[in-house]
Motif scaffolding. Structure first.
Motif, PDB file in Angstrom:
ATOM      1  N   THR A 118      54.769 -48.600  30.439  1.00 40.91           N
ATOM      2  CA  THR A 118      53.625 -48.956  29.597  1.00 40.91           C
ATOM      3  C   THR A 118      52.750 -50.002  30.267  1.00 40.91           C
ATOM      4  OG1 THR A 118      54.880 -48.489  27.584  1.00 40.91           O
ATOM      5  CG2 THR A 118      52.959 -49.902  27.355  1.00 40.91           C
ATOM      6  N   MET A 119      53.375 -51.048  30.773  1.00 45.06           N
ATOM      7  CA  MET A 119      52.610 -52.118  31.416  1.00 45.06           C
ATOM      8  C   MET A 119      51.869 -51.604  32.644  1.00 45.06           C
ATOM      9  SD  MET A 119      55.263 -55.280  30.900  1.00 45.06           S
ATOM     10  CE  MET A 119      54.192 -56.551  31.544  1.00 45.06           C
ATOM     11  N   LEU A 120      52.508 -50.749  33.416  1.00 43.52           N
ATOM     12  CA  LEU A 120      51.881 -50.185  34.606  1.00 43.52           C
ATOM     13  C   LEU A 120      50.682 -49.309  34.237  1.00 43.52           C
ATOM     14  CD1 LEU A 120      52.013 -49.893  37.690  1.00 43.52           C
ATOM     15  CD2 LEU A 120      53.555 -47.959  37.345  1.00 43.52           C
ATOM     16  N   VAL A 121      50.851 -48.460  33.233  1.00 42.69           N
ATOM     17  CA  VAL A 121      49.754 -47.593  32.790  1.00 42.69           C
ATOM     18  C   VAL A 121      48.586 -48.434  32.273  1.00 42.69           C
ATOM     19  CG1 VAL A 121      49.068 -45.921  31.009  1.00 42.69           C
ATOM     20  CG2 VAL A 121      51.173 -45.561  32.331  1.00 42.69           C
ATOM     21  N   LEU A 122      48.876 -49.411  31.432  1.00 42.00           N
ATOM     22  CA  LEU A 122      47.802 -50.241  30.881  1.00 42.00           C
ATOM     23  C   LEU A 122      47.112 -51.067  31.962  1.00 42.00           C
ATOM     24  CD1 LEU A 122      49.431 -51.420  27.525  1.00 42.00           C
ATOM     25  CD2 LEU A 122      47.550 -49.794  27.806  1.00 42.00           C
ATOM     26  N   ALA A 123      47.878 -51.612  32.889  1.00 40.65           N
ATOM     27  CA  ALA A 123      47.273 -52.391  33.977  1.00 40.65           C
ATOM     28  C   ALA A 123      46.380 -51.502  34.842  1.00 40.65           C
ATOM     29  CB  ALA A 123      48.366 -53.043  34.830  1.00 40.65           C
ATOM     30  N   GLY A 124      46.863 -50.307  35.160  1.00 41.17           N
ATOM     31  CA  GLY A 124      46.055 -49.377  35.949  1.00 41.17           C
ATOM     32  C   GLY A 124      44.795 -48.969  35.214  1.00 41.17           C
ATOM     33  N   TRP A 125      44.923 -48.739  33.917  1.00 43.47           N
ATOM     34  CA  TRP A 125      43.785 -48.355  33.096  1.00 43.47           C
ATOM     35  C   TRP A 125      42.744 -49.477  33.057  1.00 43.47           C
ATOM     36  CZ3 TRP A 125      45.000 -45.798  27.700  1.00 43.47           C
ATOM     37  CH2 TRP A 125      43.884 -45.089  27.247  1.00 43.47           C
ATOM     38  N   CYS A 126      43.210 -50.717  32.901  1.00 42.03           N
ATOM     39  CA  CYS A 126      42.302 -51.875  32.913  1.00 42.03           C
ATOM     40  C   CYS A 126      41.604 -52.004  34.265  1.00 42.03           C
ATOM     41  CB  CYS A 126      43.060 -53.160  32.585  1.00 42.03           C
ATOM     42  SG  CYS A 126      43.472 -53.362  30.842  1.00 42.03           S
ATOM     43  N   LEU A 127      42.354 -51.851  35.353  1.00 40.99           N
ATOM     44  CA  LEU A 127      41.758 -51.941  36.690  1.00 40.99           C
ATOM     45  C   LEU A 127      40.730 -50.833  36.914  1.00 40.99           C
ATOM     46  CD1 LEU A 127      44.854 -52.966  38.796  1.00 40.99           C
ATOM     47  CD2 LEU A 127      42.853 -54.376  38.263  1.00 40.99           C
ATOM     48  N   LEU A 128      41.008 -49.656  36.393  1.00 43.13           N
ATOM     49  CA  LEU A 128      40.062 -48.544  36.500  1.00 43.13           C
ATOM     50  C   LEU A 128      38.746 -48.873  35.780  1.00 43.13           C
ATOM     51  CD1 LEU A 128      39.545 -45.629  37.477  1.00 43.13           C
ATOM     52  CD2 LEU A 128      40.527 -44.850  35.309  1.00 43.13           C
ATOM     53  N   LEU A 129      38.869 -49.484  34.610  1.00 40.13           N
ATOM     54  CA  LEU A 129      37.661 -49.884  33.885  1.00 40.13           C
ATOM     55  C   LEU A 129      36.859 -50.913  34.663  1.00 40.13           C
ATOM     56  CD1 LEU A 129      38.797 -50.253  30.152  1.00 40.13           C
ATOM     57  CD2 LEU A 129      37.315 -48.512  31.140  1.00 40.13           C
ATOM     58  N   VAL A 130      37.554 -51.856  35.280  1.00 37.82           N
ATOM     59  CA  VAL A 130      36.869 -52.879  36.084  1.00 37.82           C
ATOM     60  C   VAL A 130      36.170 -52.220  37.267  1.00 37.82           C
ATOM     61  CG1 VAL A 130      37.225 -54.885  37.581  1.00 37.82           C
ATOM     62  CG2 VAL A 130      38.391 -54.757  35.373  1.00 37.82           C
ATOM     63  N   ALA A 131      36.837 -51.287  37.915  1.00 40.62           N
ATOM     64  CA  ALA A 131      36.247 -50.606  39.091  1.00 40.62           C
ATOM     65  C   ALA A 131      35.016 -49.793  38.700  1.00 40.62           C
ATOM     66  CB  ALA A 131      37.288 -49.704  39.736  1.00 40.62           C
ATOM     67  N   GLN A 132      35.001 -49.280  37.476  1.00 42.21           N
ATOM     68  CA  GLN A 132      33.875 -48.471  37.018  1.00 42.21           C
ATOM     69  C   GLN A 132      32.721 -49.293  36.478  1.00 42.21           C
ATOM     70  OE1 GLN A 132      35.784 -45.927  34.142  1.00 42.21           O
ATOM     71  NE2 GLN A 132      36.424 -44.445  35.690  1.00 42.21           N
ATOM     72  N   ALA A 133      32.953 -50.577  36.270  1.00 42.38           N
ATOM     73  CA  ALA A 133      31.896 -51.439  35.682  1.00 42.38           C
ATOM     74  C   ALA A 133      30.819 -51.760  36.692  1.00 42.38           C
ATOM     75  CB  ALA A 133      32.519 -52.712  35.149  1.00 42.38           C
TER      76      ALA A 133
END
Length: 133
Positions: A118-133
């Motif tokens: 869960t933590m890995l998925v959420l961290a990756g998802w957050c990083l993906l959002l940052v990369a797309q910003a």
């Protein structure tokens, strides 16, 4: 009106789980007359570790869920990940109360794996959002 329903739900369930494990920790302390430490008692160790481990992992997961929910991430995806986290935490608590032979009980292991996933998925998802910003 609830703005972050997934985050609110996970927060509430974690609060209830924390209260249950806190009550049991206090009950075990009273049984032993142990104000501090665990006196090497398996029941007190299980109770206090189940409480502390949830308190260690829940805050970062709740924060990441909130960030993702505010960013309008997929509600279904958030619900799936949140469900996995809550199931993993429940399994971990059950596993900490199970008798230990030579290796950790299966529910405890599944709880750890589910929490870390869960933590890995959420961290990756957050990083993906940052990369797309």
């Amino acid at each position: 009106m609830i703005i972050l329903p997934v985050t609110a739900f996970v927060t509430a369930v974690c609060a209830i789980m924390l209260l249950i494990t806190a009550f049991d920790t206090v009950r075990q302390r009273m049984r032993l007359g142990a104000a501090f430490g665990d006196k090497g008692d398996a029941k007190l160790i299980s109770a206090s570790r189940s409480h502390a481990n949830l308190a260690e992992h829940a805050p970062i997961v709740i924060l990441m869920l909130g960030v993702l929910e505010l960013a309008h991430a997929s509600p279904l995806g958030l619900k799936v990940v949140a469900g996995l986290f809550l199931a993993a935490r429940a399994a971990h608590i059950v596993g900490l109360y199970a008798p230990v032979d030579t290796k950790p009980p299966l529910p405890r292991s599944l709880g750890v794996i589910g929490t870390w996933l869960t933590m890995l998925v959420l961290a990756g998802w957050c990083l993906l959002l940052v990369a797309q910003a």
